[in-house]
Design an enzyme around this catalytic site. Structure first.
Site, mmCIF file in Angstrom:
data_model
loop_
_atom_site.group_PDB
_atom_site.id
_atom_site.type_symbol
_atom_site.label_atom_id
_atom_site.label_comp_id
_atom_site.label_asym_id
_atom_site.label_seq_id
_atom_site.Cartn_x
_atom_site.Cartn_y
_atom_site.Cartn_z
ATOM 1 N N TYR A 142 0.816 -1.216 0.000
ATOM 2 C CA TYR A 142 0.000 0.000 0.000
ATOM 3 C C TYR A 142 0.848 1.264 0.000
ATOM 4 O O TYR A 142 0.407 2.297 -0.475
ATOM 5 C CB TYR A 142 -0.908 0.035 1.236
ATOM 6 C CG TYR A 142 -2.242 -0.628 1.067
ATOM 7 C CD1 TYR A 142 -2.318 -1.988 0.846
ATOM 8 C CD2 TYR A 142 -3.419 0.103 1.153
ATOM 9 C CE1 TYR A 142 -3.542 -2.608 0.703
ATOM 10 C CE2 TYR A 142 -4.650 -0.508 1.014
ATOM 11 C CZ TYR A 142 -4.700 -1.865 0.794
ATOM 12 O OH TYR A 142 -5.912 -2.479 0.655
ATOM 13 N N LYS A 193 2.762 -15.344 2.882
ATOM 14 C CA LYS A 193 2.976 -16.122 1.655
ATOM 15 C C LYS A 193 4.463 -16.459 1.609
ATOM 16 O O LYS A 193 5.176 -16.098 0.663
ATOM 17 C CB LYS A 193 2.498 -15.300 0.443
ATOM 18 C CG LYS A 193 2.459 -16.058 -0.874
ATOM 19 C CD LYS A 193 1.355 -17.096 -0.950
ATOM 20 C CE LYS A 193 1.442 -17.887 -2.243
ATOM 21 N NZ LYS A 193 0.569 -19.069 -2.266
ATOM 22 N N ASP A 225 -3.407 -18.303 0.925
ATOM 23 C CA ASP A 225 -4.435 -19.002 0.142
ATOM 24 C C ASP A 225 -5.126 -20.060 0.996
ATOM 25 O O ASP A 225 -6.357 -20.198 0.971
ATOM 26 C CB ASP A 225 -3.833 -19.613 -1.147
ATOM 27 C CG ASP A 225 -2.525 -20.359 -0.917
ATOM 28 O OD1 ASP A 225 -1.975 -20.293 0.204
ATOM 29 O OD2 ASP A 225 -2.054 -21.022 -1.861
ATOM 30 N N ASP A 249 -6.514 -6.739 4.116
ATOM 31 C CA ASP A 249 -7.632 -6.095 3.412
ATOM 32 C C ASP A 249 -8.576 -7.167 2.872
ATOM 33 O O ASP A 249 -9.790 -7.116 3.065
ATOM 34 C CB ASP A 249 -7.080 -5.235 2.269
ATOM 35 C CG ASP A 249 -8.188 -4.586 1.469
ATOM 36 O OD1 ASP A 249 -9.130 -4.049 2.087
ATOM 37 O OD2 ASP A 249 -8.130 -4.632 0.220
ATOM 38 N N ASP A 253 -12.464 -8.601 4.582
ATOM 39 C CA ASP A 253 -13.764 -8.615 3.892
ATOM 40 C C ASP A 253 -14.351 -10.029 3.886
ATOM 41 O O ASP A 253 -15.551 -10.217 4.081
ATOM 42 C CB ASP A 253 -13.635 -8.130 2.434
ATOM 43 C CG ASP A 253 -13.911 -6.641 2.294
ATOM 44 O OD1 ASP A 253 -13.704 -5.905 3.288
ATOM 45 O OD2 ASP A 253 -14.316 -6.204 1.196
HETATM 46 C C1 IPM Z 1 -10.475 -0.956 3.779
HETATM 47 C C2 IPM Z 1 -10.705 -0.399 2.404
HETATM 48 C C3 IPM Z 1 -9.529 0.485 2.035
HETATM 49 C C4 IPM Z 1 -8.293 -0.369 2.010
HETATM 50 C C5 IPM Z 1 -9.686 1.261 0.722
HETATM 51 C C6 IPM Z 1 -10.944 2.103 0.725
HETATM 52 C C7 IPM Z 1 -8.481 2.088 0.411
HETATM 53 O O1 IPM Z 1 -10.917 -1.407 1.479
HETATM 54 O O2 IPM Z 1 -10.390 -0.167 4.727
HETATM 55 O O3 IPM Z 1 -10.404 -2.170 3.902
HETATM 56 O O4 IPM Z 1 -7.990 -1.005 0.999
HETATM 57 O O5 IPM Z 1 -7.597 -0.415 3.019
HETATM 58 MG MG MG Z 2 -10.982 -3.333 2.337
#
Ligand code: IPM
Ligand code: MG
Length: 359
Positions: A142, A193, A225, A249, A253
């Site tokens: 990042y 990884k 993975d 990240d 999710d």
């Molecule tokens: C998160 C989001 C952010 C990230 C984006 C909006 C830059 O997906 O906070 O997980 O990738 O960190």
């Molecule tokens: Mg995210």
């Protein structure tokens, strides 16, 4: 009532999409809880429209001097671009993380009993899941050097021993804290990884070294993975997952969806000493913005994390958590949550009012 002089100062950043609607929910909840000074500023696309950049220097300064920062959401199709010279809303969020030194991102995933049916997994598989993703937030790909040269683009990924050491400690400390008073042995799953990446091999070494200071905590290493697969096959066996920025990240999710909706998940981003940043994990949901139907619960739960981790008011944080449980038990659901028998669909405002009444 206007805040007293010693009231904690919170910078509220509504941002884009559903952000302003759920910011209103946070404002009502904080008004109910008492004495806070709330200063509101632009971030993301809203800031690009006004100032030409996603995070104005003055706003970063305001955040630096605050006691805590509450951010709702950034981004939307209006500002989507692949042109590297155009500003992007996400730069506001990344600028805040880096500018405030927020290296540790905590994303708890605790499926709420009333919502087990909302999970895409079978109830018997999801049962007992209660995990925390600890994501490294200011390093890795990042924030590495990136660029384009003709028909080639690159994003570098780098980590130092110090960066891995401090996030590993956050992971082990979190595991210890979560085990307090409970029956289970604390466990850290470090995700990397290491079969391919040099940064991951450094990661694995350093996490292994740090583990020496936490002999009461079990440590396992998983390749990313494999971790992605195990999160859906045996989610209840995870406790704390500690991982680098990009893997975190993606896995956060995935973990969030175990609960059935991204609309439920709060997060805290913490650094050393300065104010923390608290935000829902879901994005700006531009498709439903302005309709009054956004789920405010991730934001209300982020207020709880802010009270617990940022303002030292754990009692109020617990009250919010259990109020949210109760309104869901009573059958209230926003549109993103699966409904069904005994449930009633409500909008953002009604859900917020119900939580405040249940406090
Ligand atoms: C998160 C989001 C952010 C990230 C984006 C909006 C830059 O997906 O906070 O997980 O990738 O960190
Ligand atoms: Mg995210």
């Amino acid at each position: 009532m206007s805040p007293t002089e010693n009231a904690p100062r919170i910078v509220l950043l509504p941002g884009d999409g559903v952000g302003p609607e759920i910011a209103a929910a946070a404002r009502s909840l904080l008004a109910e809880l008492g004495d806070f000074q709330l200063d509101e500023h632009l971030i993301g696309g809203a800031s690009i429209d006004e100032h030409g950049s996603a995070l104005h220097d003055d706003v970063l300064e305001e955040c630096r001097s605050a006691d805590a920062v509450l951010l709702c959401a950034v981004g939307g199709p209006k500002w989507d671009t692949t042109d590297p010279d155009e500003p992007r809303p996400e730069q506001g969020l990344l600028g805040l993380r880096k500018g405030l030194g927020l290296y540790a991102n905590l994303r708890p995933v605790r499926p709420i009993p009333a919502l087990v049916d909302a999970s895409p997994l079978r109830p018997e598989r999801i049962e007992g899941t209660d995990l925390l993703v600890v994501r490294e937030l200011t390093g890795g790909i990042y924030f590495g050097e990136s660029g384009r040269e003709g028909d080639r683009a690159h994003d570098d990924c780098a980590y130092t021993v110090a960066e891995v050491d401090r996030i590993a400690r956050t992971g082990f400390e979190s595991a210890r804290r979560r085990a307090e008073g409970g029956g289970r042995r604390p466990k850290v799953t470090s995700v990397d990884k290491a079969n391919v990446l040099e940064t991951s091999r450094l990661w694995r070494e350093v996490v292994g070294d740090v583990a020496g200071d936490y002999s009461d905590v079990e440590l396992e290493h998983l390749l990313v993975d494999n971790a992605a697969m195990q999160l859906v096959s045996r989610p209840a066996e995870f406790d704390v997952i500690v991982t680098e920025n990009l893997f975190g990240d993606i896995l956060s999710d995935e973990s969030a969806m175990l609960t059935g909706s991204l609309g439920m998940l709060p997060s805290a981003s913490l650094g050393e000493g300065g104010p923390g940043l608290f935000e829902p994990v879901h994005g700006s949901a531009p498709d439903i913005a302005g309709q009054g139907i956004a789920n405010p619960l991730a934001t209300l739960l982020s207020v709880a994390m802010m009270l617990r981790h940022g303002l030292d008011r754990p009692g109020d944080a617990d009250r919010i958590d259990s109020a949210v449980d109760r309104v869901l038990e009573h059958g209230l659901r926003t549109a993103d949550l699966a409904g069904g028998e005994g449930t009633r669909e409500v909008g953002t405002e009604e859900m917020t009012r119900a939580v405040i009444e249940a406090l």
